[in-house]
Structure formats: C-alpha cells, structure tokens
Design an enzyme around this catalytic site. Structure first.
Site, PDB file in Angstrom:
ATOM      1  N   CYS A   1      22.748  24.807  22.141  1.00  0.00           N
ATOM      2  CA  CYS A   1      22.187  24.819  20.784  1.00  0.00           C
ATOM      3  C   CYS A   1      22.811  23.691  19.976  1.00  0.00           C
ATOM      4  O   CYS A   1      24.012  23.456  20.017  1.00  0.00           O
ATOM      5  CB  CYS A   1      22.390  26.121  20.038  1.00  0.00           C
ATOM      6  SG  CYS A   1      21.599  27.522  20.801  1.00  0.00           S
TER       7      CYS A   1
ATOM      8  N   ARG B   1      21.568  19.338  23.825  1.00  0.00           N
ATOM      9  CA  ARG B   1      22.326  20.585  23.824  1.00  0.00           C
ATOM     10  C   ARG B   1      21.461  21.801  24.148  1.00  0.00           C
ATOM     11  O   ARG B   1      21.981  22.904  24.389  1.00  0.00           O
ATOM     12  CB  ARG B   1      22.993  20.800  22.471  1.00  0.00           C
ATOM     13  CG  ARG B   1      23.989  19.706  22.109  1.00  0.00           C
ATOM     14  CD  ARG B   1      24.601  19.982  20.771  1.00  0.00           C
ATOM     15  NE  ARG B   1      25.421  21.167  20.792  1.00  0.00           N
ATOM     16  CZ  ARG B   1      26.701  21.193  21.134  1.00  0.00           C
ATOM     17  NH1 ARG B   1      27.306  20.082  21.461  1.00  0.00           N
ATOM     18  NH2 ARG B   1      27.374  22.311  21.136  1.00  0.00           N
TER      19      ARG B   1
ATOM     20  N   TRP C   1      19.156  26.607  22.967  1.00  0.00           N
ATOM     21  CA  TRP C   1      19.263  26.973  24.374  1.00  0.00           C
ATOM     22  C   TRP C   1      19.343  28.495  24.366  1.00  0.00           C
ATOM     23  O   TRP C   1      20.316  29.072  23.887  1.00  0.00           O
ATOM     24  CB  TRP C   1      20.509  26.355  25.005  1.00  0.00           C
ATOM     25  CG  TRP C   1      20.556  26.524  26.487  1.00  0.00           C
ATOM     26  CD1 TRP C   1      19.926  25.776  27.427  1.00  0.00           C
ATOM     27  CD2 TRP C   1      21.293  27.529  27.209  1.00  0.00           C
ATOM     28  NE1 TRP C   1      20.214  26.252  28.696  1.00  0.00           N
ATOM     29  CE2 TRP C   1      21.045  27.318  28.586  1.00  0.00           C
ATOM     30  CE3 TRP C   1      22.115  28.575  26.835  1.00  0.00           C
ATOM     31  CZ2 TRP C   1      21.607  28.119  29.578  1.00  0.00           C
ATOM     32  CZ3 TRP C   1      22.680  29.380  27.828  1.00  0.00           C
ATOM     33  CH2 TRP C   1      22.419  29.142  29.182  1.00  0.00           C
TER      34      TRP C   1
ATOM     35  N   ASN D   1      24.798  28.790  16.796  1.00  0.00           N
ATOM     36  CA  ASN D   1      25.104  28.394  18.165  1.00  0.00           C
ATOM     37  C   ASN D   1      26.183  29.334  18.656  1.00  0.00           C
ATOM     38  O   ASN D   1      27.225  29.450  18.016  1.00  0.00           O
ATOM     39  CB  ASN D   1      25.605  26.938  18.154  1.00  0.00           C
ATOM     40  CG  ASN D   1      26.200  26.517  19.484  1.00  0.00           C
ATOM     41  OD1 ASN D   1      25.836  27.055  20.520  1.00  0.00           O
ATOM     42  ND2 ASN D   1      27.110  25.558  19.457  1.00  0.00           N
ATOM     43  N   GLY D   2      25.938  30.028  19.763  1.00  0.00           N
ATOM     44  CA  GLY D   2      26.970  30.936  20.294  1.00  0.00           C
ATOM     45  C   GLY D   2      26.389  32.294  20.609  1.00  0.00           C
ATOM     46  O   GLY D   2      25.167  32.465  20.700  1.00  0.00           O
TER      47      GLY D   2
ATOM     48  N   GLU E   1      28.833  16.410  44.598  1.00  0.00           N
ATOM     49  CA  GLU E   1      28.244  15.845  43.380  1.00  0.00           C
ATOM     50  C   GLU E   1      26.836  15.287  43.662  1.00  0.00           C
ATOM     51  O   GLU E   1      25.926  15.458  42.856  1.00  0.00           O
ATOM     52  CB  GLU E   1      29.181  14.758  42.823  1.00  0.00           C
ATOM     53  CG  GLU E   1      28.673  13.998  41.615  1.00  0.00           C
ATOM     54  CD  GLU E   1      28.425  14.851  40.367  1.00  0.00           C
ATOM     55  OE1 GLU E   1      28.667  16.070  40.398  1.00  0.00           O
ATOM     56  OE2 GLU E   1      27.940  14.290  39.373  1.00  0.00           O
TER      57      GLU E   1
ATOM     58  N   LYS F   1      23.568  16.685  41.647  1.00  0.00           N
ATOM     59  CA  LYS F   1      22.670  15.809  40.877  1.00  0.00           C
ATOM     60  C   LYS F   1      21.230  16.018  41.323  1.00  0.00           C
ATOM     61  O   LYS F   1      20.318  16.064  40.505  1.00  0.00           O
ATOM     62  CB  LYS F   1      23.047  14.320  41.040  1.00  0.00           C
ATOM     63  CG  LYS F   1      24.306  13.884  40.353  1.00  0.00           C
ATOM     64  CD  LYS F   1      24.197  13.704  38.857  1.00  0.00           C
ATOM     65  CE  LYS F   1      24.666  14.900  38.102  1.00  0.00           C
ATOM     66  NZ  LYS F   1      26.047  15.096  37.852  1.00  0.00           N
TER      67      LYS F   1
ATOM     68  N   GLU G   1      19.845  19.514  40.119  1.00  0.00           N
ATOM     69  CA  GLU G   1      19.591  19.711  38.689  1.00  0.00           C
ATOM     70  C   GLU G   1      18.521  18.772  38.148  1.00  0.00           C
ATOM     71  O   GLU G   1      17.860  19.103  37.173  1.00  0.00           O
ATOM     72  CB  GLU G   1      20.886  19.620  37.869  1.00  0.00           C
ATOM     73  CG  GLU G   1      21.576  18.294  37.894  1.00  0.00           C
ATOM     74  CD  GLU G   1      22.895  18.313  37.118  1.00  0.00           C
ATOM     75  OE1 GLU G   1      23.059  19.123  36.209  1.00  0.00           O
ATOM     76  OE2 GLU G   1      23.768  17.480  37.439  1.00  0.00           O
TER      77      GLU G   1
ATOM     78  N   HIS H   1      30.652  24.655  61.956  1.00  0.00           N
ATOM     79  CA  HIS H   1      31.002  26.070  61.769  1.00  0.00           C
ATOM     80  C   HIS H   1      29.854  26.852  61.159  1.00  0.00           C
ATOM     81  O   HIS H   1      30.057  27.957  60.680  1.00  0.00           O
ATOM     82  CB  HIS H   1      32.260  26.181  60.900  1.00  0.00           C
ATOM     83  CG  HIS H   1      33.454  25.523  61.516  1.00  0.00           C
ATOM     84  ND1 HIS H   1      34.127  26.065  62.585  1.00  0.00           N
ATOM     85  CD2 HIS H   1      34.067  24.344  61.242  1.00  0.00           C
ATOM     86  CE1 HIS H   1      35.115  25.254  62.932  1.00  0.00           C
ATOM     87  NE2 HIS H   1      35.094  24.201  62.134  1.00  0.00           N
TER      88      HIS H   1
ATOM     89  N   LYS I   1      23.533  20.626  27.741  1.00  0.00           N
ATOM     90  CA  LYS I   1      24.630  19.698  28.006  1.00  0.00           C
ATOM     91  C   LYS I   1      25.993  20.374  27.948  1.00  0.00           C
ATOM     92  O   LYS I   1      26.816  20.187  28.821  1.00  0.00           O
ATOM     93  CB  LYS I   1      24.565  18.553  26.983  1.00  0.00           C
ATOM     94  CG  LYS I   1      25.647  17.519  27.145  1.00  0.00           C
ATOM     95  CD  LYS I   1      25.314  16.570  28.256  1.00  0.00           C
ATOM     96  CE  LYS I   1      26.416  15.581  28.535  1.00  0.00           C
ATOM     97  NZ  LYS I   1      26.385  15.167  29.942  1.00  0.00           N
TER      98      LYS I   1
HETATM   99  C1  F6R Z   1      26.322  18.388  35.883  1.00  0.00           C
HETATM  100  C2  F6R Z   1      26.961  18.700  34.622  1.00  0.00           C
HETATM  101  C3  F6R Z   1      27.723  19.974  34.510  1.00  0.00           C
HETATM  102  C4  F6R Z   1      29.001  19.762  33.688  1.00  0.00           C
HETATM  103  C5  F6R Z   1      29.689  21.105  33.440  1.00  0.00           C
HETATM  104  C6  F6R Z   1      30.987  20.940  32.657  1.00  0.00           C
HETATM  105  O1  F6R Z   1      25.654  17.171  35.828  1.00  0.00           O
HETATM  106  O2  F6R Z   1      26.854  17.966  33.670  1.00  0.00           O
HETATM  107  O3  F6R Z   1      28.014  20.505  35.754  1.00  0.00           O
HETATM  108  O4  F6R Z   1      29.833  18.887  34.387  1.00  0.00           O
HETATM  109  O5  F6R Z   1      28.832  21.947  32.724  1.00  0.00           O
HETATM  110  O6  F6R Z   1      30.758  20.375  31.412  1.00  0.00           O
HETATM  111  P1  F6R Z   1      31.943  19.723  30.600  1.00  0.00           P
HETATM  112  O7  F6R Z   1      32.421  18.546  31.366  1.00  0.00           O
HETATM  113  O8  F6R Z   1      31.362  19.354  29.269  1.00  0.00           O
HETATM  114  O9  F6R Z   1      33.013  20.783  30.479  1.00  0.00           O
END
Ligand code: F6R
Length: 621
Positions: free
Chosen positions: A2, A31, A81, A107-108, A490, A494, A497, A513, A616
């Site tokens: 949010c 966000r 969100w 937000n929350g 990673e 990527k 998502e 395994h 985010k």
């Molecule tokens: C993946 C991504 C998330 C963040 C995770 C932690 O692309 O962006 O996995 O890495 O939500 O977020 P932060 O770094 O803001 O604590």
C-alpha cells in the site's frame, strides 16, 4: 505494501492538490496495485470528495477524467495491496466516516479490528466495506464526535489499535490539515514552501521537495500549509531534524528505458560502484552510515546470522560463502519469518545482519527486534534511507543503489552482496584473519566489478534473443553449486515472479538425490558454471551435472566465464561473463538471468514492473 500520499497546499483550493497526489501515487504504485483512490477537501463543503477504483491507477485516472473532482486545499491518496477484503471498488481506500465528513487511508493490518468492529456495530455503525481500515475510520469519527480535533482524535485512535499501520486522515471541517500516524509501517514528511507532503516513501514527493523528515514509532503528525508538528503517543510535541534526500527525481524516472526493471538492471554498475565508494578509511575501517558497534563486541562475535527474505536472503547466501571464508566465523542465513518463530539460539556474541532493500519488510523487522531482545547486535544492510530497519538496527550500512521501483529486485541484490562483502572484509581485517595486503587485494578485485557488470550488459543480446524464443516454455530449471547455488535460486525466483513460469533452482549436487526425475526430453536447464581456474574449482563437478541432465534429454544453457574452453562442448548455448574471483562471480553471473526473466516476461506481454499479486515492500507478516 500500500502506498500513501498526503498534501496540503497554500490555502487556496486548486487543482494542484489532486495533481500532487496522483503523481505521488504513480511513483508509489510499486507498493501495490489492487486499487487506487483519492479524497479531496475544500473549505466550503461538509463532505470530502472521493473517487476510488479497483485495479491499477490508470482506472482511477480514467474515472477522474469522466467525473472530475473539485479543486481542493488538501488531499490524500492510496494505492492498495489487498489484505482484508477483495480488491473491489468498495474495499478501495479512502474509507469514509462521520457521514462522509472524514476520510481515511491505511497501510498495514489492524489486529484487533474484529473486536473494534463488533463494538462499533453495537453502537449502530453500518460498514460499507470488509476492510480493517474502515473500522479505524469510524473509531476516529467517534473520537472527533466527542469534540476532539482531528489530530487529538488520531492520537487516541492510534492508542486503541493493535497491529501495524500508517494512517492519513482528513476532515472536511479542517480543510487545511492532513493528519498521519504510524506504527510499524513507513511514513515520511516532505517539507515544501507554503505546502507540505506525506508519503510512504520519499519518491511520493521527490519531484516537489528533497527536504524530508522521518517519524518514529507511534508518532502522529499534523501538516498544514505552513507547519509540520510531530507528537509522541502521549500527545507531547517532538522536535525532529529534517534531512536532505541524496538523490533527485530523475533517479526515480525510467530514463529512456521501456521499463523500470530494465533501467534498474542497467543501473547495476553504478549501484555496485556507489556502494563501494569511500567506504574504507585510511585505517582500513569500514565507514558505517549510522549507529555504532564497538570493535570489542565485533571481535567477540562467535556467530553471524543473516536474516532476510526473498532476493535479499539470496544475497545473504552469497555473503555466507565469503564471510566464512574470509573471517572464519560461522554464518547462518535464515528467512526472517522462520527465524523469528523458532526460538533461535542468539545472544550477545551473535552478530545479526539484516538485509533488506526497503528496510520495511515486516518479517525482517520482527526478526531484528527478536534478535535485539536476545542481546544480539544488529547491522542492517538496507537501501532506503531512514527506513525502520535502518533506524532500529545498532548500525547501518546503506546500499547505495538509488530508488528501486520495479517490484522485482535487481540492482538492490548486487548492492546487497557488495555491502555484505565489505562487511566481511572489514571483519576479516579487524579480527586479524587477513593481512592488510590481502584486504587491499580483495577491495581492488571488488573495484573491478562495476566495469565487468557493464560488459555483461553490453553483450546481453544473445540472452535476450533466447528469452524471446522460449516464451512458451512451462518449466525452467536452474542449477548451481557453491556461490552458483544462490544465483540459481535467484534466476528461478525472477522467472517465477515475472513470467509466471514454474521455475526451480537447485544445488547442482542435489540433482541426483531427486530433482533429476523432473528432467525429460527438451527440458530447459540453466547451469551456472564455476570458473575452471583455481585449485579447488568445482568446474568439473558441475560439468558432470550438465552431462547428467543432457543425457536425459535436457536442453542446457550455461553461464560460464570468458576463457572457459570446455563449456561450449556441453551446452546448446553458452553465455559468457568476464572472469572474476570465485566468490565475486555471482555479481556477474546473475545478470544474464535477470535479463532472461525480463525479456521472457515482456515477450509474453506481462507487466514486468508490476507483476501480478506482488508488492514491492511486504509490510505485513
Ligand atoms: C524478489 C523480491 C523480493 C524481496 C523480498 C525482501 O524480486 O523483490 O523477494 O527481495 O520481499 O524485500 P526487502 O529487500 O525490501 O526486505
């Protein structure tokens, strides 16, 4: 999670109020983008004017174009969100109370909302949504009804609520005031000239002012055209020093790239270089950005625990190999949400390293607090200046990646690894594990990384082409060993998502395994091949893994180092990156995988900056 914007203008009603809030929401949309809404206040009305729409901000903009709102003296805006209640128009913020006189955004998560809702329902309140936010709105209205100002009512409402929140509220009877409150969720004040701003993040108002002021836990803020007043939870006025944001609005623009993500991938050489710049003083001491942990404490540390989530946790996994190797201290890397609830063994000799781009990830905040309660010292590696984790940690080392707007993390990952390496190098010197010339050599190697990342970017066309040819794949596997393992994780994250493709990252040694059962004819497998150089190279072991999947019909795509003469014999296609010391290779080898996910998602027509269901910063547990 949010995004929130608030604005009060110079006294006269104008279209600027809506303009500021809408452009702030556009910058905060990373966000959350389940719905968006605004509330405007004008001096001569009994009700605030509200517009809100499910879906992205563009839906709200369209609704406003068809049905314009009046000029205003103050405004609040929200991009959601969803937590409580589906992403519908009704559940979109702002929520109204007091017959439309008061509007609130949030937000929350309010944890005691059910109890409060029951109490309000008994008092005859009718709810228009399923949200916890509306409960806070009606509670606030009830306080205002007792004769309190909006600010005093917010103070008393905040005391009644449990959980995490940032609220902004306006009251039609106080047309030159916006009131905010925060607990466990971010809220920043922007100081203008005859106008003032509120935002979840400075990007909300960076185009109007770079002078900002942070709020602490459980504080309430009142902004008017000529003043900002901060109150603690008892209502006493608190004096806060403003600070200057170190980057400007252009850093939060796409800069000619089609997407923020592509731009941020291209920011990576600078993100690494800026994170390294001026860090080690002439005595070899790491320059932290805030806080302090005594050298004696750091010398007595017998365990490091990295807490983080998602991509940030993979940065921690890379750092583990380096810190253990350089410092001979055991390093554990734990997902923050798992760490917090398993009664971890930490104490005064544990150094906890919290890694977070946003500095607002609730799981990581809770892990930091838990570690501190057990007596551990916490160093934060954080990107967002003044964020909660940065402020609550005992010391902070900022990654200087600049604003990361695309929801999927890229440049923050490289900057996090770089900062964690700096911490490792510093500890190695402090604890006498490395001689000064060895420290200088490591720093010199790190200094070469930005130019090497640039080379990877400059030669990225083949991986972009491959991605476009693979838009119809249903599953992609990633294999890596040692520091290549977090790179594989990673790469898979990527792809999941952004492109909504099933992807898994495995430790290459684990393949036999179990996971090798997944491999069938034509299955694409990316393999992160270690350098063939060095006494302990795992190159031949990973080559064996490549052969194992090839023998079962896999299509193999290899990320290898320039000069690796064997790689091409085992791969359908090899993507070369410049040679580097083994531990630093993830900073280069992950880049083609970021680009692969970006391009594949674009080829499928997906919004790479705002993938579905994500936000985010995850500011709820
Ligand atoms: C993946 C991504 C998330 C963040 C995770 C932690 O692309 O962006 O996995 O890495 O939500 O977020 P932060 O770094 O803001 O604590």
């Amino acid at each position: 999670m949010c995004g929130i914007v608030g604005y009060v203008g110079s006294g006269e009603a104008s279209a600027r109020a809506l303009g500021v809030v809408m452009s702030g929401l556009a910058r905060l949309e990373y966000r959350g983008y389940d719905s968006a809404g605004v509330a405007l206040v004008t001096a001569d009305r009994e009700r605030v004017a509200v517009a809100k729409k499910a879906g992205k901000l563009v839906n709200l903009a369209k609704a406003l174009a068809e049905d314009p709102l009046p000029d205003a003296t103050a405004a609040i805006g929200h991009t959601r969100w969803a937590t409580h209640g589906a992403p519908t128009d009704a559940n979109a913020h702002p929520h109204l109370a007091a017959g439309g006189r008061i509007a609130i955004i949030h937000n929350g998560i309010i944890e005691n909302y059910a109890k409060l809702r029951a109490e309000l329902t008994r008092d005859g309140v009718i709810f228009a949504s399923e949200t916890d936010t509306e409960v806070a709105g009606h509670w606030l209205a009830r306080e205002v009804d007792t004769g309190l100002s909006l600010t005093d009512a917010m103070l008393s409402t905040a005391r009644a609520l449990e959980g995490a929140f940032t609220f902004l509220a306006v009251d039609a009877r106080e047309p030159h005031t916006v009131v905010g409150a925060r607990r466990n969720s971010p809220l920043v004040v922007g100081l203008g000239d005859g106008e003032n701003f509120l935002g979840s993040d400075v990007v909300a108002f960076i185009e109007h002012t770079r002078v900002a002021l942070e709020l602490d836990q459980d504080e309430v803020v009142e902004i008017t055209p000529d003043g900002v007043t901060v109150f603690d939870r008892t209502g006493a006025v608190v004096v806060r020093e403003p600070y200057e944001v170190t980057w400007d609005a252009s850093a939060a623009e796409r800069g000619g790239f089609a997407t923020f993500m592509d731009k941020e991938i291209h920011d990576q050489p600078a993100a690494v270089a800026d994170t390294l710049r001026g860090r080690i003083d002439e005595h070899g001491k790491l320059q932290l950005d805030g806080g302090y942990i005594d050298d004696r404490v750091l010398n007595s540390v017998d365990k490091i625990v990295v807490v983080a989530c998602g991509t940030a946790s993979y940065a921690g996994l890379v750092a583990r190999y380096a810190i253990e190797h350089w410092c001979r201290i055991p390093v554990e890397v734990e997902l923050a949400h798992e760490f917090r609830y398993r009664d971890p063994v930490v104490g005064v000799r544990t150094l906890v390293v919290a890694i977070s781009q946003s500095g607002e990830t609730m799981d990581t905040i809770m892990a930091v607090r838990h570690a501190q309660q057990q007596g551990a010292n916490v160093i934060a590696i954080v990107n967002v200046q003044g964020s909660t984790i940065a402020r609550e940690a005992d010391a902070v080392l900022y990654t200087r990646a600049g604003p990361e707007i695309a929801v999927a993390s890229t440049k923050a990952f490289l900057a996090q690894i770089t900062a964690a390496f700096l911490l490792g190098i510093f500890l190695a010197e402090l604890r006498g594990n490395k001689f000064p010339d060895e420290i200088s050599a490591l720093l010199a190697e790190l200094d070469e990384i930005p130019a090497k990342v640039q080379r990877v970017l400059d030669t990225s066309q083949p991986i972009r082409d491959l991605a476009h040819s693979m838009a119809n794949e249903r599953t992609v596997l990633f294999l890596g060993r040692h520091v290549g393992y977090p790179v594989a994780l990673e790469g898979a994250l990527k792809l999941k998502e952004l492109a909504y493709i099933h992807a898994e990252g495995f430790a290459a040694g684990e393949l036999k395994h179990g996971p090798i059962a997944l491999v069938e004819e034509g299955q694409p497998v990316f393999i992160i091949l270690p350098s063939p150089n060095g006494r302990h190279s795992l190159h031949s072991k990973v080559i064996s893994n490549v052969q194992e999947v090839r023998a079962r019909g896999a299509r193999t795509f290899v990320i290898a180092e320039e000069g690796d003469t064997e790689a091409a014999d085992y791969a359908e296609q090899v993507f070369y990156v410049p040679a580097s010391p083994v531990l630093m290779a993830p900073l280069l080898k992950v880049v083609p995988l970021q680009i692969f996910a970006l391009e594949l998602a674009s080829a499928k027509g997906f919004d790479v900056d705002q993938p579905r269901n994500l936000a985010k910063s995850v500011t709820v547990e």
